[in-house]
Design a protein around this motif. Sequence first.
Motif, PDB file in Angstrom:
ATOM      1  N   LEU A  28       0.860  -1.166   0.000  1.00  0.00           N
ATOM      2  CA  LEU A  28       0.000   0.000   0.000  1.00  0.00           C
ATOM      3  C   LEU A  28       0.907   1.230   0.000  1.00  0.00           C
ATOM      4  CD1 LEU A  28      -2.842   0.151   2.598  1.00  0.00           C
ATOM      5  CD2 LEU A  28      -1.830   2.112   1.505  1.00  0.00           C
ATOM      6  N   LEU A  29       0.873   1.971  -1.073  1.00  0.00           N
ATOM      7  CA  LEU A  29       1.729   3.158  -1.177  1.00  0.00           C
ATOM      8  C   LEU A  29       0.948   4.383  -0.735  1.00  0.00           C
ATOM      9  CD1 LEU A  29       3.477   2.662  -4.634  1.00  0.00           C
ATOM     10  CD2 LEU A  29       4.398   2.249  -2.371  1.00  0.00           C
ATOM     11  N   ASP A  30       1.556   5.159   0.150  1.00  0.00           N
ATOM     12  CA  ASP A  30       0.859   6.299   0.739  1.00  0.00           C
ATOM     13  C   ASP A  30       1.792   7.512   0.664  1.00  0.00           C
ATOM     14  OD1 ASP A  30       0.268   8.118   2.835  1.00  0.00           O
ATOM     15  OD2 ASP A  30       0.549   6.627   4.396  1.00  0.00           O
ATOM     16  N   GLY A  31       1.397   8.496  -0.135  1.00  0.00           N
ATOM     17  CA  GLY A  31       2.244   9.688  -0.283  1.00  0.00           C
ATOM     18  C   GLY A  31       3.180   9.599  -1.484  1.00  0.00           C
ATOM     19  N   PHE A  32       3.048   8.562  -2.243  1.00  0.00           N
ATOM     20  CA  PHE A  32       3.858   8.359  -3.437  1.00  0.00           C
ATOM     21  C   PHE A  32       3.044   7.563  -4.443  1.00  0.00           C
ATOM     22  CE2 PHE A  32       6.581   5.700  -6.040  1.00  0.00           C
ATOM     23  CZ  PHE A  32       7.520   6.596  -6.502  1.00  0.00           C
ATOM     24  N   PRO A  33       3.001   7.921  -5.701  1.00  0.00           N
ATOM     25  CA  PRO A  33       3.631   9.069  -6.336  1.00  0.00           C
ATOM     26  C   PRO A  33       2.907  10.380  -6.041  1.00  0.00           C
ATOM     27  CG  PRO A  33       2.332   7.866  -7.955  1.00  0.00           C
ATOM     28  CD  PRO A  33       2.248   7.091  -6.681  1.00  0.00           C
ATOM     29  N   ARG A  34       3.645  11.478  -6.166  1.00  0.00           N
ATOM     30  CA  ARG A  34       3.090  12.794  -5.903  1.00  0.00           C
ATOM     31  C   ARG A  34       3.084  13.678  -7.129  1.00  0.00           C
ATOM     32  NH1 ARG A  34       3.515  12.737  -0.214  1.00  0.00           N
ATOM     33  NH2 ARG A  34       2.895  14.661   0.808  1.00  0.00           N
ATOM     34  N   ASN A  35       3.608  13.193  -8.231  1.00  0.00           N
ATOM     35  CA  ASN A  35       3.531  13.941  -9.492  1.00  0.00           C
ATOM     36  C   ASN A  35       3.619  12.935 -10.644  1.00  0.00           C
ATOM     37  OD1 ASN A  35       6.251  13.272  -9.894  1.00  0.00           O
ATOM     38  ND2 ASN A  35       6.951  15.133  -8.862  1.00  0.00           N
ATOM     39  N   LEU A  36       3.415  13.432 -11.868  1.00  0.00           N
ATOM     40  CA  LEU A  36       3.350  12.506 -13.007  1.00  0.00           C
ATOM     41  C   LEU A  36       4.677  11.813 -13.266  1.00  0.00           C
ATOM     42  CD1 LEU A  36       1.080  14.401 -15.548  1.00  0.00           C
ATOM     43  CD2 LEU A  36       0.642  12.141 -14.561  1.00  0.00           C
ATOM     44  N   SER A  37       5.765  12.534 -13.005  1.00  0.00           N
ATOM     45  CA  SER A  37       7.053  11.901 -13.262  1.00  0.00           C
ATOM     46  C   SER A  37       7.285  10.730 -12.293  1.00  0.00           C
ATOM     47  CB  SER A  37       8.147  12.972 -13.210  1.00  0.00           C
ATOM     48  OG  SER A  37       9.263  12.538 -12.521  1.00  0.00           O
ATOM     49  N   GLN A  38       6.890  10.899 -11.031  1.00  0.00           N
ATOM     50  CA  GLN A  38       7.002   9.785 -10.071  1.00  0.00           C
ATOM     51  C   GLN A  38       6.083   8.634 -10.482  1.00  0.00           C
ATOM     52  OE1 GLN A  38       6.397  11.155  -6.031  1.00  0.00           O
ATOM     53  NE2 GLN A  38       8.138  12.556  -6.108  1.00  0.00           N
ATOM     54  N   ALA A  39       4.900   8.983 -10.999  1.00  0.00           N
ATOM     55  CA  ALA A  39       3.955   7.933 -11.411  1.00  0.00           C
ATOM     56  C   ALA A  39       4.546   7.125 -12.558  1.00  0.00           C
ATOM     57  CB  ALA A  39       2.620   8.548 -11.828  1.00  0.00           C
ATOM     58  N   ASN A  40       5.214   7.807 -13.495  1.00  0.00           N
ATOM     59  CA  ASN A  40       5.815   7.093 -14.621  1.00  0.00           C
ATOM     60  C   ASN A  40       6.968   6.214 -14.161  1.00  0.00           C
ATOM     61  OD1 ASN A  40       4.040   8.134 -16.514  1.00  0.00           O
ATOM     62  ND2 ASN A  40       5.273   9.978 -16.820  1.00  0.00           N
ATOM     63  N   SER A  41       7.793   6.743 -13.254  1.00  0.00           N
ATOM     64  CA  SER A  41       8.900   5.916 -12.743  1.00  0.00           C
ATOM     65  C   SER A  41       8.359   4.699 -12.013  1.00  0.00           C
ATOM     66  CB  SER A  41       9.770   6.690 -11.750  1.00  0.00           C
ATOM     67  OG  SER A  41      10.146   7.906 -12.277  1.00  0.00           O
ATOM     68  N   LEU A  42       7.305   4.925 -11.229  1.00  0.00           N
ATOM     69  CA  LEU A  42       6.713   3.807 -10.490  1.00  0.00           C
ATOM     70  C   LEU A  42       6.198   2.754 -11.459  1.00  0.00           C
ATOM     71  CD1 LEU A  42       5.705   2.540  -7.809  1.00  0.00           C
ATOM     72  CD2 LEU A  42       3.567   3.808  -8.140  1.00  0.00           C
ATOM     73  N   GLU A  43       5.526   3.205 -12.510  1.00  0.00           N
ATOM     74  CA  GLU A  43       4.983   2.243 -13.460  1.00  0.00           C
ATOM     75  C   GLU A  43       6.075   1.405 -14.119  1.00  0.00           C
ATOM     76  OE1 GLU A  43       1.839   4.479 -15.661  1.00  0.00           O
ATOM     77  OE2 GLU A  43       1.274   4.807 -13.562  1.00  0.00           O
ATOM     78  N   SER A  44       7.206   2.037 -14.454  1.00  0.00           N
ATOM     79  CA  SER A  44       8.249   1.188 -15.058  1.00  0.00           C
ATOM     80  C   SER A  44       8.863   0.246 -14.043  1.00  0.00           C
ATOM     81  CB  SER A  44       9.332   1.969 -15.816  1.00  0.00           C
ATOM     82  OG  SER A  44       9.451   3.252 -15.378  1.00  0.00           O
ATOM     83  N   LEU A  45       8.996   0.702 -12.806  1.00  0.00           N
ATOM     84  CA  LEU A  45       9.506  -0.205 -11.767  1.00  0.00           C
ATOM     85  C   LEU A  45       8.571  -1.409 -11.589  1.00  0.00           C
ATOM     86  CD1 LEU A  45      11.327  -0.869  -9.241  1.00  0.00           C
ATOM     87  CD2 LEU A  45       9.815   0.608  -7.922  1.00  0.00           C
ATOM     88  N   LEU A  46       7.268  -1.122 -11.521  1.00  0.00           N
ATOM     89  CA  LEU A  46       6.302  -2.197 -11.279  1.00  0.00           C
ATOM     90  C   LEU A  46       6.191  -3.151 -12.463  1.00  0.00           C
ATOM     91  CD1 LEU A  46       3.512  -0.213  -9.396  1.00  0.00           C
ATOM     92  CD2 LEU A  46       5.317  -1.659  -8.428  1.00  0.00           C
TER      93      LEU A  46
END
Length: 182
Positions: free
Chosen positions: A82-100
Amino acid sequence: MKKRLLFLGPPGAGKGTQASRISTKYNLLHLSTGDLLRSEVKEGTELGKEAAILMDKGELVSDKLVLSIVEKKIISPNQGWLLDGFPRNLSQANSLESLLKKLSQPIELVLLLEVSDQLLIERLLARGRSDDNEETIANRLEIYREKTTPLIEHYSRLDLLHSINGDGGINQIEAAIEEILI
Ligand code: ADP
């Protein structure tokens, strides 16, 4: 049951409270970037020193820094998170998606906790953390609006978003969340 979750919402929405209840109950890994950063600050690490300056002003710390923290923690393929407080912007969301993607662990659900601004400010002032003063709160709310709210559109396009009314009592909100999870 959905077990790879993301909590979205403004500061003071109750993400942390609900995230810790839900993660305890369903044995999910609770990853709060705010908590992880605060523990770096407390331990006085280099990373913590860099983060503290920005956190006290209500600014976001760098994407690279938060990503390195999250990357270290999401490991087990079996346990949900459960991620809480992340991602906080689109760039973090994109990085998260590639990590996942690399980990073959896609997000299953994004929960948006919605609370009126007036109530948010009341809650934050009552909490009284070091970054909960009026000036910093105003900045955090503005940054939320500017940088984080585009994620609402992003996740609703991916058909992952569910909104929850966060104005009620803690138990009532928890029940509403569980209804969507199960
Ligand atoms: P809140 O939800 O009340 O804003 P948090 O504990 O989530 O509190 O975050 C506190 C501070 O930590 C933020 O104002 C910011 O400086 C920093 N922070 C937390 N998560 C992130 C993130 N994903 N990216 C950048 N900065 C972050």
